[in-house]
Design a protein around this motif. Structure first.
Motif, PDB file in Angstrom:
ATOM      1  N   TRP A   1       0.819  -1.219   0.000  1.00 53.79           N
ATOM      2  CA  TRP A   1       0.000   0.000   0.000  1.00 53.79           C
ATOM      3  C   TRP A   1       0.850   1.265   0.000  1.00 53.79           C
TER       4      TRP A   1
ATOM      5  N   PRO B   1       4.026  -1.197  -4.522  1.00 52.83           N
ATOM      6  CA  PRO B   1       2.644  -1.656  -4.740  1.00 52.83           C
ATOM      7  C   PRO B   1       2.525  -3.073  -5.295  1.00 52.83           C
TER       8      PRO B   1
ATOM      9  N   SER C   1       2.353  -6.381  -2.525  1.00 59.43           N
ATOM     10  CA  SER C   1       1.068  -7.085  -2.517  1.00 59.43           C
ATOM     11  C   SER C   1       1.254  -8.566  -2.786  1.00 59.43           C
TER      12      SER C   1
ATOM     13  N   SER D   1      -5.118  -4.716  -2.148  1.00 60.87           N
ATOM     14  CA  SER D   1      -4.310  -3.907  -3.054  1.00 60.87           C
ATOM     15  C   SER D   1      -4.431  -4.411  -4.490  1.00 60.87           C
TER      16      SER D   1
ATOM     17  N   TRP E   1      -6.028  -2.388  -7.738  1.00 62.03           N
ATOM     18  CA  TRP E   1      -5.335  -2.232  -9.008  1.00 62.03           C
ATOM     19  C   TRP E   1      -6.210  -2.695 -10.166  1.00 62.03           C
TER      20      TRP E   1
END
Length: 95
Positions: A24, A28, A32, A69, A73
């Motif tokens: 986060w 990213p 994740s 996450s 996305w």
């Protein structure tokens, strides 16, 4: 009378939590994926330890942060492509 050995926290669970937080913030994609992978590894390790390892909550938190996450996305990419696709469709109507 013997004193029971203290339960140790799974290293994978700690890594899953840290990776989920990094997913986060600073990393990213890698964070994740790391949260998801290490979260599953930690939960498997904790179940197989017969009560010697702790940290299931950390592992679950890393899993949740990782999957949220990834979901954000995917939703973000869908919104961008649908928005740009809609703009392209509107542009073809005016020609």
């Amino acid at each position: 009378m013997s004193i029971p050995a203290p339960r140790q926290t799974s290293s994978y669970a700690v890594i899953a939590l840290v990776a989920g937080i990094l997913g986060w913030t600073l990393l990213p994609l890698l964070g994740s994926l790391g949260g998801i992978i290490f979260g599953h590894m930690a939960r498997r390790e904790i179940r197989a330890s017969n009560g010697r390892l702790d940290g299931d909550g950390l592992a679950v938190t890393g899993l949740v942060l990782g999957w949220l996450s990834v979901a954000m996305w995917v939703i973000g990419l869908l919104v961008v492509f649908l928005f740009l696709g809609g703009l392209a469709w509107i542009a073809t109507l005016n020609t």
